[in-house]
Design a protein around this motif. Structure first.
Motif, mmCIF file in Angstrom:
data_model
loop_
_atom_site.group_PDB
_atom_site.id
_atom_site.type_symbol
_atom_site.label_atom_id
_atom_site.label_comp_id
_atom_site.label_asym_id
_atom_site.label_seq_id
_atom_site.Cartn_x
_atom_site.Cartn_y
_atom_site.Cartn_z
ATOM 1 N N LEU A 60 0.418 -0.878 0.443
ATOM 2 C CA LEU A 60 -0.119 0.166 -0.065
ATOM 3 C C LEU A 60 1.304 0.771 0.018
ATOM 4 C CD1 LEU A 60 -2.085 -0.895 3.026
ATOM 5 C CD2 LEU A 60 -3.211 -0.744 0.150
ATOM 6 N N GLY A 61 1.317 2.364 -0.787
ATOM 7 C CA GLY A 61 1.241 3.048 -1.205
ATOM 8 C C GLY A 61 2.680 3.042 -2.010
ATOM 9 N N PHE A 62 2.698 2.416 -2.724
ATOM 10 C CA PHE A 62 3.980 2.273 -3.754
ATOM 11 C C PHE A 62 3.058 2.779 -4.283
ATOM 12 C CE2 PHE A 62 4.539 -0.708 -8.308
ATOM 13 C CZ PHE A 62 5.841 -0.131 -7.853
ATOM 14 N N GLU A 63 4.339 3.855 -5.501
ATOM 15 C CA GLU A 63 3.556 4.617 -6.713
ATOM 16 C C GLU A 63 3.955 3.734 -8.054
ATOM 17 O OE1 GLU A 63 6.025 8.348 -5.865
ATOM 18 O OE2 GLU A 63 4.239 9.177 -4.486
ATOM 19 N N TYR A 64 3.270 3.973 -8.742
ATOM 20 C CA TYR A 64 3.718 3.152 -10.155
ATOM 21 C C TYR A 64 4.104 4.798 -11.188
ATOM 22 C CZ TYR A 64 2.782 0.440 -14.476
ATOM 23 O OH TYR A 64 3.350 0.360 -15.452
ATOM 24 N N LYS A 65 4.213 4.453 -12.265
ATOM 25 C CA LYS A 65 4.485 4.896 -13.062
ATOM 26 C C LYS A 65 5.059 5.344 -14.104
ATOM 27 C CE LYS A 65 7.501 8.346 -9.411
ATOM 28 N NZ LYS A 65 8.377 9.309 -9.411
ATOM 29 N N GLU A 66 3.993 5.421 -15.294
ATOM 30 C CA GLU A 66 4.268 5.241 -16.772
ATOM 31 C C GLU A 66 3.481 6.015 -17.096
ATOM 32 O OE1 GLU A 66 1.487 2.436 -19.443
ATOM 33 O OE2 GLU A 66 2.007 1.123 -17.600
ATOM 34 N N ALA A 67 4.066 6.546 -19.066
ATOM 35 C CA ALA A 67 3.819 6.921 -19.767
ATOM 36 C C ALA A 67 3.384 8.930 -18.951
ATOM 37 C CB ALA A 67 2.486 6.810 -20.214
ATOM 38 N N GLY A 68 4.218 9.338 -18.215
ATOM 39 C CA GLY A 68 3.446 10.309 -17.193
ATOM 40 C C GLY A 68 2.492 10.454 -16.054
ATOM 41 N N LEU A 71 -0.026 6.612 -10.437
ATOM 42 C CA LEU A 71 -0.373 5.680 -9.825
ATOM 43 C C LEU A 71 -0.296 5.273 -8.436
ATOM 44 C CD1 LEU A 71 -3.636 5.258 -10.550
ATOM 45 C CD2 LEU A 71 -3.254 3.385 -11.276
ATOM 46 N N VAL A 72 -1.362 5.509 -7.305
ATOM 47 C CA VAL A 72 -0.905 5.322 -5.963
ATOM 48 C C VAL A 72 -1.503 3.890 -6.243
ATOM 49 C CG1 VAL A 72 -0.107 5.324 -3.704
ATOM 50 C CG2 VAL A 72 0.265 7.355 -5.032
ATOM 51 N N PHE A 73 -0.775 3.058 -5.829
ATOM 52 C CA PHE A 73 -1.327 1.588 -5.193
ATOM 53 C C PHE A 73 -2.194 1.841 -3.478
ATOM 54 C CE2 PHE A 73 -1.601 -2.988 -3.202
ATOM 55 C CZ PHE A 73 -2.584 -3.000 -4.304
ATOM 56 N N ASP A 74 -3.896 1.563 -3.556
ATOM 57 C CA ASP A 74 -4.304 2.070 -1.891
ATOM 58 C C ASP A 74 -5.518 0.991 -2.110
ATOM 59 O OD1 ASP A 74 -6.313 2.694 -3.728
ATOM 60 O OD2 ASP A 74 -6.138 5.320 -3.423
ATOM 61 N N GLU A 75 -6.158 1.444 -0.826
ATOM 62 C CA GLU A 75 -6.783 0.775 -0.261
ATOM 63 C C GLU A 75 -8.359 0.184 -1.520
ATOM 64 O OE1 GLU A 75 -8.714 1.413 3.339
ATOM 65 O OE2 GLU A 75 -6.197 1.091 4.091
ATOM 66 N N ASP A 76 -8.295 1.135 -2.115
ATOM 67 C CA ASP A 76 -9.260 0.691 -3.344
ATOM 68 C C ASP A 76 -8.784 0.079 -5.160
ATOM 69 O OD1 ASP A 76 -11.572 2.789 -2.107
ATOM 70 O OD2 ASP A 76 -9.966 4.325 -3.659
ATOM 71 N N HIS A 77 -7.844 0.169 -4.566
ATOM 72 C CA HIS A 77 -7.071 -1.697 -5.866
ATOM 73 C C HIS A 77 -6.515 -3.146 -4.931
ATOM 74 C CE1 HIS A 77 -5.542 2.664 -7.407
ATOM 75 N NE2 HIS A 77 -6.303 2.342 -7.444
ATOM 76 N N LEU A 319 -27.013 12.385 0.878
ATOM 77 C CA LEU A 319 -26.498 11.421 2.192
ATOM 78 C C LEU A 319 -25.260 11.109 1.042
ATOM 79 C CD1 LEU A 319 -26.845 9.295 4.133
ATOM 80 C CD2 LEU A 319 -27.863 7.529 2.764
ATOM 81 N N LEU A 320 -24.258 10.407 1.065
ATOM 82 C CA LEU A 320 -22.877 10.241 0.218
ATOM 83 C C LEU A 320 -23.644 8.799 -0.953
ATOM 84 C CD1 LEU A 320 -20.269 9.981 2.052
ATOM 85 C CD2 LEU A 320 -20.461 12.602 0.328
ATOM 86 N N THR A 321 -23.644 8.719 -2.223
ATOM 87 C CA THR A 321 -23.460 7.367 -2.659
ATOM 88 C C THR A 321 -22.739 6.051 -2.395
ATOM 89 O OG1 THR A 321 -22.045 7.240 -3.665
ATOM 90 C CG2 THR A 321 -23.048 8.554 -4.718
ATOM 91 N N VAL A 322 -23.176 4.870 -2.435
ATOM 92 C CA VAL A 322 -23.170 3.525 -1.577
ATOM 93 C C VAL A 322 -21.101 3.891 -1.320
ATOM 94 C CG1 VAL A 322 -22.774 1.048 -1.511
ATOM 95 C CG2 VAL A 322 -24.872 2.275 -2.303
ATOM 96 N N ALA A 323 -20.384 3.994 -3.263
ATOM 97 C CA ALA A 323 -19.069 3.755 -2.883
ATOM 98 C C ALA A 323 -18.751 4.627 -1.790
ATOM 99 C CB ALA A 323 -18.304 4.343 -4.183
ATOM 100 N N GLN A 324 -18.778 5.948 -2.101
ATOM 101 C CA GLN A 324 -18.724 6.937 -1.287
ATOM 102 C C GLN A 324 -18.139 6.964 0.331
ATOM 103 O OE1 GLN A 324 -20.982 10.075 -3.110
ATOM 104 N NE2 GLN A 324 -19.504 10.971 -4.616
ATOM 105 N N MET A 325 -19.900 6.797 -0.264
ATOM 106 C CA MET A 325 -19.608 5.701 2.197
ATOM 107 C C MET A 325 -18.748 5.368 2.302
ATOM 108 S SD MET A 325 -21.570 7.104 4.447
ATOM 109 C CE MET A 325 -23.079 7.517 3.601
#
Length: 375
Positions: A60-68, A71-77, A319-325
């Motif tokens: 978690l927190g790993f930074e992937y770089k490609e073509a400028g 992208l940070v690998f976080d809990e959503d991934h 109310l926030l959406t389900v994903a946002q909540m």
């Protein structure tokens, strides 16, 4: 990472149309989109896990770089990588994989044909060899008679770095791990005889690359850089445009061409855009600004001014959406069974190819006039 023109991702294209390489000279490759970059990040996480004996959450927190893009690998991934990681390890246990090669770069013909394999695995008795490829996209990919997978197996068998793995092999297990699809692990089992037949076909196609000039259109045209410029592909699209849909048989013939024509139209529009944005004039087309959307130039100033006029009615609460909540709960370290409050309701049906991961919705009432047409 080294990339050869003839690789796993272009194997089917080379088999189907050896002329694609000559046709693609000096044509810039279409850049990958955000989904492709995210998929590459998940590949990187899988490689890190296998090489270091770690799990996805360790990165978690790993930074992937490609073509400028970064992208940070976080809990959503995390969920997607966890599914792939767990499925892979279960497969290793099932096949008694005792020896692993992670991301080896192997070549069939040095500097001409080769590529990196996500994972090669050899069983303890050295009779079963696994070729594994991750797919993190939504379009389902079958490993059966898959040119990319066969290409990787052949490259591993040919290259001196990995050829010793094949000394006692009797069974090839070609696996695609696709965590966005139910089942996740998709496999095809074959033998060395089938690989030898594939080798003959591939080497014949490679031998024809230098002299082949006429394109052979087909499903393999999908990501070909020359697709938008290929006269044979254009002719195929013209022919498809003359197909009728006034009877069931005619509709079936037209349906077979839909995906290929759509892919060609998309490739052509992308090529037009790239040419126009570099200053090349193409009669009949131009680049324009997208529709402008209005937003507050200075939100704080707007809030102050409009609250004085409208008071609290200048705001709305919802109310926030389900994903946002779910994201909000996770960020606050709170646990709640959100799914107990959720319903899933489709807005209707839509058309999709058989490769789509969604289950078939089934027949619905057909309008009487359409029913007449399909008789």
């Amino acid at each position: 990472m080294k990339h050869l023109t003839i690789g796993g991702s272009t194997a089917a294209r080379t088999l189907g149309c050896p002329a694609w390489i000559n046709k693609s000279k000096d044509i810039p490759k279409r850049p990958g989109g955000s989904a492709a970059i995210e998929g590459s990040m998940h590949h990187e996480i899988m490689e890190l896990c296998q090489n270091t004996g770690t799990r996805p959450w360790d990165h978690l927190g790993f930074e992937y770089k490609e073509a400028g893009t970064t992208l940070v690998f976080d809990e959503d991934h995390l969920d997607l990588s966890n599914i792939a990681y767990n499925a892979t390890n279960e497969l290793f246990k099932e096949l008694d994989i005792d020896e692993l090669e992670v991301e080896p770069f192997v070549e069939i013909i040095p500097d001409v044909a080769g590529g990196s394999i996500d994972t090669i695995g050899l069983s303890g008795d050295r009779k079963t060899l696994l070729i594994l490829d991750y797919k993190f996209g939504r379009v389902k990919v079958s490993p059966e008679e898959n040119a990319q997978m066969m290409f990787y197996a052949l490259a591993a068998k040919t290259d001196a770095k990995t050829s010793d793995l094949f000394e006692k092999v009797e069974k090839l297990v070609l696996v695609i791990v696709q965590p966005r699809h139910s089942g996740v692990v998709f496999r095809w089992v074959t033998d060395m005889g089938r690989l030898n037949t594939f080798e003959k076909h591939l080497k014949t196609s490679i031998a024809n690359v230098k002299t082949a000039k006429k394109g052979t259109p087909g499903a393999h045209c999908g990501w070909c850089p020359a697709s938008a410029f290929c006269p044979e592909k254009r002719q195929e699209a013209v022919v498809a445009s003359t197909l009728r849909t006034s009877s069931h048989n005619e509709l079936m013939a037209s349906a077979a061409a839909v995906q290929e024509v759509e892919a060609w139209v998309k490739a052509t529009k992308e090529a037009l855009y790239m040419q126009l944005t570099t200053g090349i004039n193409i009669p009949g087309w131009k680049v324009v600004e997208k529709k402008a959307t209005r937003k507050w130039a200075k939100p704080a100033l707007a809030e102050k001014a409009l609250v004085e006029v409208l008071g609290e009615s200048a705001f709305k609460k919802e109310l926030l959406t389900v994903a946002q909540m779910e994201k909000k709960l996770k960020s606050k370290g709170k646990l709640y069974p959100v799914e107990t409050l959720v319903e899933r309701k489709s807005s209707g049906t839509t058309l999709a190819p058989e490769s789509d991961s969604r289950p078939e919705a089934g027949a619905t009432e057909i309008p009487s006039n359409l029913a007449q047409l399909l008789k």
